[in-house]
Design an enzyme around this catalytic site. Structure first.
Site: not given
Ligand code: AMP
Ligand code: MG
Length: 490
Positions: A89, A122, A173, A180, A249-250, A259
């Site tokens: 995302g 965003d 990165r 995953r 997912d991590n 992550d």
């Molecule tokens: P995470 O908690 O970092 O593992 O993220 C979980 C999900 O939320 C993943 O699919 C990320 O791509 C999405 N995500 C986290 N932050 C953002 C952001 N600022 N904009 C869009 N997607 C996000």
């Molecule tokens: Mg993640």
């Protein structure tokens, strides 16, 4: 020939695996740091990477020749609840790099703008989380923990709006892949067994090629991932590292840490320690990490079930057997690691009480995790000059335990000098302490001062080499400096 030698395999998988998506340009890219050593290992000229042209690529303002940017799709269990669609995302896979020695790496941009998987977000990242990931992931690499790495970081010249308005940044990165447990879960949940099989074949080819010739490569894949995760989490435990967001997912099937959102190293030992602001129930507390890793692996086993065996009953039995191997793999890795930390050649059954009593004392006296072991290394041989004695001394109540440890040490055959040098390599003096990470982030965010960040990254390149001139980086936080909570920073 471009500046980066791409060789993209994932982007050749069918379209249900990703969406093609270009990074969204930013207003005014500026360099923060280039990881020169990693750059060279990837066959990228670090001077080019640090130049305006390289900065533009990391910022997403230029797509380099040979790149084929995609946002990959995945699902995942987040804090135990299944989310059927996640995905990149706020990240893009620019492409894969094949190095001269035949290794394949993903090059990903994190914070490169919205994608079809942004779910209203965003797609951007504030500077703080980019710096945190840079510091932490590179420190982990130097501490011999399998991990994704930081190739470069840039500022965007744009603001991102969270609770505050913050400067934006992008991190480049590098990972041996970004596949995953949640990538497998996504296809299984869709009932798309053809894609599931394609994904499994891709992972076997990429990470576990020796399995191709075995009788049941899918079972082999599950077994390999179980073992890698057990070894990985053992390394975390041995360093006092708390991941903080062990959602499926991590979890990478390559066995690398990914992550670095709310993660942190412990200062004072506390088995129940949690830092993440969103982990209300303490699901991902330090002491829960091995159990959660096994839970996550059961999710992988479930996802692989349709292709594990043609008969359901057999598939269930094989999956169970593979998951049941986790505790032994973990205990073996953990026990070897503790033996190294204590300067013993191996742990025997009789040593269990010695180890348990140490954890108990560390908990009771809230001893600094890192300095406890580093000080033990100092004490292994009394010839050492550059010690952490000024920073840390054991409480009087530890003396009987220290006597037991000394007596046990002399039962081994190696010399004191040998024991000490091994202990110094097993017990770092420097970890990315929370308060130092925080200080680096605040200075960069509020004053555009990156000197604290750079100094911290530099020191953490040699975490085992203590020198008194670097004392400030080894010192635990004063009361008012203690960081009690970390944030995902999304
Ligand atoms: P995470 O908690 O970092 O593992 O993220 C979980 C999900 O939320 C993943 O699919 C990320 O791509 C999405 N995500 C986290 N932050 C953002 C952001 N600022 N904009 C869009 N997607 C996000
Ligand atoms: Mg993640």
């Amino acid at each position: 020939m471009g500046h980066i030698s791409f060789n993209n395999n994932y982007a050749r998988l069918p379209k249900q695996f990703y969406t093609r998506q270009k990074p969204i340009p930013v207003r005014a890219p500026g360099p923060i740091r280039v990881n020169r050593e990693l750059s060279l290992a990837l066959g990228i000229d670090p001077d080019w990477l640090a130049s305006a042209a390289g900065t533009a690529v990391i910022a997403g303002n230029a797509v380099p020749e040979g790149a084929d940017p995609i946002a990959t799709v995945y699902a995942g269990h987040q804090f135990g609840g299944y989310n059927p669609q996640l995905g990149d995302g706020r990240a893009l896979l620019l492409g894969e790099i094949l190095t001269a020695d035949g290794r394949r790496y993903d090059l990903q941009l994190k914070g490169s703008g919205p994608t079809p998987y942004s779910r209203g977000g965003d797609g951007r990242s504030p500077l703080g989380p980019v710096l945190r990931e840079y510091i932490l992931s590179e420190a982990m690499f130097r501490l011999a923990v399998p991990t994704t790495r930081a190739l470069a970081a840039v500022t965007t010249g744009e603001r991102v709006i969270r609770e505050d308005i913050l400067p934006g940044a992008v991190l480049a990165r590098v990972a041996s892949s970004h596949i995953r447990i949640g990538t497998f879960q996504y296809f299984t949940a869709q009932g798309d067994h053809d894609s599931l099989r394609l994904l499994a074949d891709h992972v076997i080819e990429r990470h576990y090629p020796d399995l191709r010739e075995t009788e049941n490569p899918i079972l082999g894949l599950l077994e390999c991932v179980v073992k890698k995760q057990a070894q990985l989490v053992a390394r975390w435990q041995l360093l006092g590292f708390i991941h903080g967001v062990m959602n499926t997912d991590n979890v990478l099937v390559s066995g690398e840490t990914i992550d670095y959102g709310p993660c942190a190293f412990m200062d004072a030992f506390n088995p129940a320690q949690v830092f993440s602001s969103i982990d209300h129930g303490g699901r991902y507390a330090y002491r829960n990490q091995p159990g959660i890793a096994q839970w996550n692996l059961a999710c992988l086993a479930n996802a692989l079930m349709p292709i594990l065996h043609s008969q359901q009953e057999q598939a269930t039995a094989l999956a169970q057997q593979a998951i049941d191997a986790f505790p032994d793999h973990f205990l073996e890795a953990n026990s070897c690691g503790i033996a190294d930390k204590l300067g013993l050649q191996a742990l025997s059954k009789a040593d269990v009480a010695l180890v348990e009593d140490l954890w108990q004392l560390m908990t009771e006296y809230a001893l600094d995790f890192t300095l406890t072991f580093r000080r033990l290394a100092d004490l292994a041989d009394n010839t050492s000059s550059d010690t952490v004695a000024e920073l840390f001394e054991f409480p009087q109540a530890m003396q009987p335990w220290l006597e037991r440890w000394r007596a046990r040490s002399t039962q081994d055959t190696h010399s004191a000098a040998d024991r000490q040098s091994k202990m110094y390599s097993a017990n770092p003096a420097f970890i990315p302490r929370n308060h130092l990470v925080e200080k680096a982030i605040v200075a960069a965010t509020e004053e555009s001062d990156f000197s604290h960040f750079d100094a911290l990254v530099d020191v953490l390149e040699r975490p085992h080499q203590y020198h008194a001139s670097l004392q400030q980086f080894a010192t635990p936080p004063r009361d008012e400096e203690v960081v009690r909570q970390t944030f995902c920073g999304t």
